[in-house]
Write a protein that holds these residues in place. Structure first.
Motif, mmCIF file in Angstrom:
data_model
loop_
_atom_site.group_PDB
_atom_site.id
_atom_site.type_symbol
_atom_site.label_atom_id
_atom_site.label_comp_id
_atom_site.label_asym_id
_atom_site.label_seq_id
_atom_site.Cartn_x
_atom_site.Cartn_y
_atom_site.Cartn_z
ATOM 1 N N ILE A 100 0.936 -1.195 0.187
ATOM 2 C CA ILE A 100 0.150 0.041 -0.102
ATOM 3 C C ILE A 100 0.772 1.373 0.074
ATOM 4 C CG2 ILE A 100 -1.915 1.196 1.235
ATOM 5 C CD1 ILE A 100 -2.441 -1.667 0.326
ATOM 6 N N PHE A 101 2.026 1.298 0.996
ATOM 7 C CA PHE A 101 2.780 2.286 0.823
ATOM 8 C C PHE A 101 3.549 2.576 -0.482
ATOM 9 C CE2 PHE A 101 3.942 1.386 5.502
ATOM 10 C CZ PHE A 101 2.656 1.955 5.934
ATOM 11 N N SER A 102 4.096 1.499 -1.034
ATOM 12 C CA SER A 102 4.695 1.645 -2.565
ATOM 13 C C SER A 102 3.701 2.286 -3.515
ATOM 14 C CB SER A 102 4.949 0.254 -3.112
ATOM 15 O OG SER A 102 5.889 -0.315 -1.854
ATOM 16 N N ILE A 103 2.299 1.917 -3.348
ATOM 17 C CA ILE A 103 1.310 2.355 -4.601
ATOM 18 C C ILE A 103 1.096 3.758 -4.187
ATOM 19 C CG2 ILE A 103 -1.165 2.340 -5.153
ATOM 20 C CD1 ILE A 103 -1.067 -0.763 -4.350
ATOM 21 N N GLY A 104 1.232 4.139 -2.965
ATOM 22 C CA GLY A 104 1.043 5.529 -2.441
ATOM 23 C C GLY A 104 2.044 6.666 -3.066
ATOM 24 N N VAL A 105 3.284 6.208 -3.080
ATOM 25 C CA VAL A 105 4.315 6.936 -3.337
ATOM 26 C C VAL A 105 4.776 6.830 -4.776
ATOM 27 C CG1 VAL A 105 5.015 7.538 -1.157
ATOM 28 C CG2 VAL A 105 6.210 5.373 -2.246
ATOM 29 N N GLN A 106 4.429 5.728 -5.432
ATOM 30 C CA GLN A 106 4.930 5.207 -6.878
ATOM 31 C C GLN A 106 4.955 6.419 -7.654
ATOM 32 O OE1 GLN A 106 3.144 4.906 -9.997
ATOM 33 N NE2 GLN A 106 5.035 3.798 -11.000
ATOM 34 N N ALA A 107 4.062 7.441 -8.071
ATOM 35 C CA ALA A 107 4.090 8.205 -8.786
ATOM 36 C C ALA A 107 4.952 9.358 -8.582
ATOM 37 C CB ALA A 107 2.492 8.780 -8.943
ATOM 38 N N HIS A 108 5.609 9.674 -7.060
ATOM 39 C CA HIS A 108 6.439 10.498 -7.005
ATOM 40 C C HIS A 108 7.758 10.121 -7.238
ATOM 41 C CE1 HIS A 108 3.715 12.842 -3.813
ATOM 42 N NE2 HIS A 108 3.028 11.613 -3.875
ATOM 43 N N PHE A 109 7.992 8.649 -7.458
ATOM 44 C CA PHE A 109 9.387 8.296 -7.825
ATOM 45 C C PHE A 109 9.332 7.552 -9.211
ATOM 46 C CE2 PHE A 109 9.093 8.687 -3.273
ATOM 47 C CZ PHE A 109 9.820 9.783 -3.020
ATOM 48 N N SER A 110 8.530 7.487 -10.011
ATOM 49 C CA SER A 110 8.467 7.041 -11.243
ATOM 50 C C SER A 110 9.383 7.251 -11.982
ATOM 51 C CB SER A 110 7.014 6.938 -11.906
ATOM 52 O OG SER A 110 6.724 8.421 -11.942
ATOM 53 N N HIS A 111 10.140 8.472 -11.913
ATOM 54 C CA HIS A 111 11.204 9.030 -12.829
ATOM 55 C C HIS A 111 12.592 8.386 -12.533
ATOM 56 C CE1 HIS A 111 11.223 11.529 -9.232
ATOM 57 N NE2 HIS A 111 12.482 11.598 -9.439
#
Length: 253
Positions: A100-111
């Motif tokens: 759940i945590f990973s899904i929550g921040v995935q978009a922040h660090f996708s680069h």
């Protein structure tokens, strides 16, 4: 010249001033919860030091596993001689919240490159996730990210560094000092109380409060489930209730 090229590739030394400032900011933010993290680490270290694990095995576990709840859940299974498969499944279930945590921040660090995201995933724990999303609830635009030289990324590096370092200091101290602590001191509750003291102030909006209440009730009602499945059920219930409460501003007041 060769030395300058080497240092330019090292973490922190090879960063610009803005990136270094972001890392220090993250480290300072995490240090505010140092007592709670350190206490939880000590309690986990004491549990490992008093288990069937040797000192070397306990040290390896804290350094490579770095998941207090999973470690505590696995220790009685290891002591009882359960199969490796059962131990791994139990640890996986207890750690489902990190998905759940990973899904929550995935978009922040996708680069970031995959290898950096993998490393960051290992170092990101409960405190880091909560502090980062509280500070930066919205995903940053690409143009803004380039303009501030990936400030948020290096802020997360600082959070992760502080969390890991404080935790390991407490855990290693607990492992090495376990033989000096009497069993009747009741230290097993210290880590839980420390976590509660940190988490409660973070329940600063209605959706979070409802999710926490429902998670607590569901976890208690389903306590008899095997392999600590009650934690998984509680997490899923909290997610559903939190989403519904967040989408319905007039409901669940």
């Amino acid at each position: 010249m060769d030395f300058a090229r080497l240092t330019a590739k090292l973490p922190y030394l090879g960063w610009n001033q803005q990136q270094q400032s972001a890392w220090r900011d993250g480290l300072k933010t995490m240090s505010r919860s140092a007592l709670a993290i350190f206490s939880w680490g000590v309690v986990t270290g004491l549990a490992m030091g008093k288990s069937v694990l040797s000192t070397e095995q306990a040290l390896a576990m804290t350094l490579f596993v770095f998941a207090g709840s999973a470690q505590l859940a696995a220790l009685p299974l290891i002591g009882a001689g359960f199969s490796v498969f059962t131990i791994l499944i139990t640890a996986f279930i207890v750690n489902l919240r990190f998905v759940i945590f990973s899904i929550g921040v995935q978009a922040h660090f996708s680069h970031l490159p995959a290898w950096r995201r993998a490393i960051l995933g290992y170092f990101t724990a409960d405190f880091g996730y909560l502090m980062y999303t509280s500070r930066f609830p919205e995903v940053q635009a690409v143009t803004e990210r380039k303009k501030d030289s990936h400030y948020r990324t290096h802020f997360m590096y600082g959070l992760a560094t502080g969390n890991w370092g404080i935790w390991q200091a407490g855990s290693i101290l607990g492992i090495l000092g376990a033989s000096q602590i009497p069993d009747d001191w009741g230290m097993e509750f210290a880590g839980t109380l420390a976590l509660i003291a940190v988490i409660v102030p973070m329940l600063d909006h209605r959706a979070a409060r409802w999710a926490a209440i429902v998670a607590a009730i569901v976890a208690i009602l389903t306590y008899s489930l095997p392999l600590k499945l009650n934690l998984t059920v509680a997490i899923l219930a909290a997610i559903v209730v939190g989403v519904l409460a967040d989408r319905s501003p007039k409901a669940m007041r």
